[in-house]
Scaffold this active site. Structure first.
Site, PDB file in Angstrom:
ATOM      1  N   GLY A  15      29.379  85.017  46.785  1.00 20.50           N
ATOM      2  CA  GLY A  15      28.244  85.644  47.460  1.00 20.50           C
ATOM      3  C   GLY A  15      28.568  86.801  48.379  1.00 20.50           C
ATOM      4  N   GLY A  17      29.753  89.740  47.333  1.00 18.19           N
ATOM      5  CA  GLY A  17      29.518  91.013  46.647  1.00 18.19           C
ATOM      6  C   GLY A  17      30.695  91.522  45.841  1.00 18.19           C
ATOM      7  N   LYS A  18      31.580  90.613  45.418  1.00 17.25           N
ATOM      8  CA  LYS A  18      32.747  91.013  44.605  1.00 17.25           C
ATOM      9  C   LYS A  18      32.305  91.742  43.334  1.00 17.25           C
ATOM     10  CE  LYS A  18      34.529  86.954  43.823  1.00 17.25           C
ATOM     11  NZ  LYS A  18      33.769  86.013  44.633  1.00 17.25           N
ATOM     12  N   THR A  19      31.322  91.158  42.636  1.00 12.40           N
ATOM     13  CA  THR A  19      30.908  91.711  41.342  1.00 12.40           C
ATOM     14  C   THR A  19      30.303  93.099  41.508  1.00 12.40           C
ATOM     15  OG1 THR A  19      30.571  89.506  40.439  1.00 12.40           O
ATOM     16  CG2 THR A  19      29.484  91.302  39.300  1.00 12.40           C
ATOM     17  N   SER A  20      29.458  93.268  42.520  1.00 17.77           N
ATOM     18  CA  SER A  20      28.833  94.589  42.753  1.00 17.77           C
ATOM     19  C   SER A  20      29.897  95.649  43.015  1.00 17.77           C
ATOM     20  CB  SER A  20      27.878  94.530  43.947  1.00 17.77           C
ATOM     21  OG  SER A  20      26.858  93.608  43.708  1.00 17.77           O
ATOM     22  N   ASP A  42      34.386  84.760  36.362  1.00 18.06           N
ATOM     23  CA  ASP A  42      33.517  84.013  37.273  1.00 18.06           C
ATOM     24  C   ASP A  42      32.618  83.093  36.453  1.00 18.06           C
ATOM     25  OD1 ASP A  42      31.645  83.109  39.068  1.00 18.06           O
ATOM     26  OD2 ASP A  42      31.389  85.037  40.062  1.00 18.06           O
ATOM     27  N   THR A 505      24.112  83.865  43.997  1.00 13.74           N
ATOM     28  CA  THR A 505      25.436  83.250  43.774  1.00 13.74           C
ATOM     29  C   THR A 505      25.545  81.870  44.423  1.00 13.74           C
ATOM     30  OG1 THR A 505      26.460  85.419  43.540  1.00 13.74           O
ATOM     31  CG2 THR A 505      27.926  83.584  43.994  1.00 13.74           C
TER      32      THR A 505
END
Length: 590
Positions: A15, A17-20, A42, A505
């Site tokens: 949650g 913001g790794k993916t962003s 993930d 997330t």
């Protein structure tokens, strides 16, 4: 960013913001002319949503950018294939119960991570189309535990085949697609500053920064020192008349002033909290482009309509928990940073204020329960607070296992057992033995417990025949005996509260935990949604109004799909969180 290394790893708590940030980095590098592959491991991956393009277990090009590609390695599928490769040769040789035990041994987080690492190591070693790309970006990096385990020479010897109980995480190495040489090559490349960069992503919050600090330290100990710190979602108030917005900004600034010392040494950048979800190529580009960010923010805020979300409060949850009951076990469960401790503390105090005998206990290594209780000044007379020390319990348990399994083994074999015992599962098993004592108290009073073992750990204890069966076998009154495991399965005696934030997330992670518990025959009683802005009225700051609006769909999904009962805790911007949360309930109960 255009002078980046060949391999980029993004790591951090769920949650943050790794993916962003991983996707935005991939887009920026592709825009600069590089051919980029984005790899996610993930389990709750939303790459498809973020990139607005098909992403599956094959390498696919991304719509709108010719030189950007993505693949989603499903860790659950990878782990299932891995388990099948372990157990297939045993069919017809071992009994069904023995095979089920091995499968459960290999159902933990460590196995899933190793199976995923097994898959993506092929990209780092250039043996799986890796050579086609200038840059490979990994959304989610392996933990230090996995990397250390794979480095041990004993992990690759016949020791694992001869001693299947010796390494529950790794299992027989014949199940790994990759060989010892490939792993050594991969680890060498991860250590090479000219080839690999680790981006540690955090929020401007104490728990998140603490996790980032631990990750950085662990990676450095493994020689992976080329690190950067990204602090994401930093809140800046837009409406200066909104007192809540001003308070939130002040608290974020305070947290950033107390950043852990080892993180201060890293090159760092911070990114603001945005009023829109970062979905699609244009919004991903806006993360690193202030003008585009401003333009999208203004459009988003101008067409904003907010409705207040109505959720039952934690006081109503407590009323239901003690309805027709004088005792029982109540456990708050969820991922780190979602608010399990504040929830457990509030439930315990509200029960004690009603006159019930209550023991509040924690298995959380950070043990913030005492901090919250001290905020009250005066504790209700019927409330006692205790703590199970996970470190001491784990050490005791490890010594016992080492003595048993290490007998007659070489030093190298003992090292493997020790490393295997460093897995998160070990601490859960050790703590389970300790909190069995607390469970017995729940027959006489309310026991509120912050943090509980996962379904995997409970199944491991049961199928491995360790605790549950030993008691059943060695007790003459077995038919009248209720073991701790059976106690947790009894919904009248044990009630599990899943705590989540009103964000995608954390919701997905809590749903995954719920599935895990159900596999162990344990059905959660309710979901508790913490830090909800949409429960508040009178918010005027456009950014906060936008975030409140974004919660509505998440809460609707929780209520309609995941939870039988749903409760909420409104967002509170106070240092003394527990008194602030309980204040209105105290006022009305006087």
């Amino acid at each position: 960013m255009t002078d980046s290394t060949s391999y980029l790893f993004f790591t951090g708590k769920g949650g943050v913001g790794k993916t962003s940030l991983a996707c935005a980095t991939a887009v920026e590098l592709a825009d600069s002319g590089k051919t980029v592959l984005l790899v996610s491991t993930d389990p709750a991956s939303n790459l498809k949503d973020v990139l607005e393009s098909p992403v599956d277990e094959n390498i696919n090009s991304i719509n709108g950018i010719n030189n950007l590609f993505a693949i989603n390695i499903n860790p659950e599928h990878a782990a299932e294939e891995y388990r099948n490769r372990v157990t297939q040769p045993l069919e017809g040789i071992a009994t069904k119960d023995e095979i089920n035990k091995i499968r459960e041994d290999l159902s933990g987080a460590c196995t899933t991570e190793i199976a995923s690492f097994d898959e993506f190591s092929r990209f780092v070693s250039s043996e799986s189309e890796g050579e086609k790309f200038d840059v490979i970006i990994f959304d989610t990096a392996p933990t230090g535990h996995t990397l250390r385990l794979l480095e041990l020479p004993a992990a690759w010897s016949s020791f694992t085949d001869e001693n299947p109980d010796g390494a529950s995480c790794l299992g027989p190495t014949s199940a790994l697609k990759s060989g010892k040489e490939r792993y050594h090559l991969v680890v060498d490349r991860l250590r090479d500053r000219d080839l690999t960069t680790f981006y540690i992503v955090s929020r401007a919050e104490k728990a998140s920064l603490k996790e980032a600090s631990r990750t950085s330290k662990e990676l450095k100990e493994l020689g992976m020192s080329n690190q950067r710190l990204y602090i994401n979602g930093v809140f800046k108030a837009i409406e200066k008349q909104d007192s809540l917005a001003i308070k939130i900004e002040e608290m974020a600034n305070e947290q950033l002033e107390t950043i852990p010392d080892n993180l201060k040494l890293l090159p760092s950048k911070s990114y603001p909290l945005l009023p829109y979800n970062v979905l699609g190529i244009s919004k991903l580009r806006s993360l690193f482009n202030n003008e585009l960010q401003k333009s999208i923010s203004e459009k988003t805020i101008s067409k904003l309509e907010v409705s207040t979300q109505v959720l039952k409060g934690i006081d109503q949850l407590v009323d239901e928990l003690c309805m027709n009951q004088q005792n029982g076990l109540i456990m708050t469960m969820g991922k780190g940073g979602v608010g399990k401790t504040i929830a457990a503390s509030a439930i315990a105090v509200l029960l004690a204020k009603k006159g019930f005998e209550v023991m509040l206990t924690t298995t959380d290594p950070a043990a913030h329960i005492q901090d919250f209780i001290e905020q009250l000044g005066e504790m209700p007379p019927t409330l006692t607070v205790e703590r199970i020390d996970p470190k001491a319990e784990t050490q005791r348990y490890m010594e016992k296992i080492l003595l048993h399994k290490g007998k007659g083994q070489s030093e190298e074999a003992k090292k493997l057992i020790q490393e295997d015992l460093k897995s998160p599962c070990t601490e859960e098993v050790a703590v389970f033995h300790a909190f069995s004592k607390a469970i017995s108290m729940a027959k006489r009073k309310f026991v509120v417990m912050d943090t509980a073992p996962t379904g995997h750990t409970l199944l491991l204890l049961d199928t491995a025949g360790s605790y549950h069966r030993d008691i059943m076998r060695n007790n003459l009154n077995a038919e009248r005996l209720k073991t701790p495991y059976m106690y947790l399965q009894d919904p009248k005696l044990a009630k599990i509260i899943l705590v989540s934030l009103p964000e995608t997330t954390p919701m997905r992670e809590a749903a995954s935990l719920q599935d895990d518990l159900k596999r162990a025959g344990i059905k959660p009683y309710a979901w508790l949604i913490n830090q909800s802005l949409s429960m508040l009225s009178g918010i005027s700051d456009p950014l906060l109004r936008s975030r409140a609006n974004a919660e509505i769909d998440v809460i609707h999904t929780i209520k309609s799909i995941h939870a039988e009962r749903t409760y909420g805790i409104p967002f509170i911007a106070e240092k003394k969180l527990l008194p602030a949360l309980l204040h209105e309930y105290y006022e009305t109960s006087k």
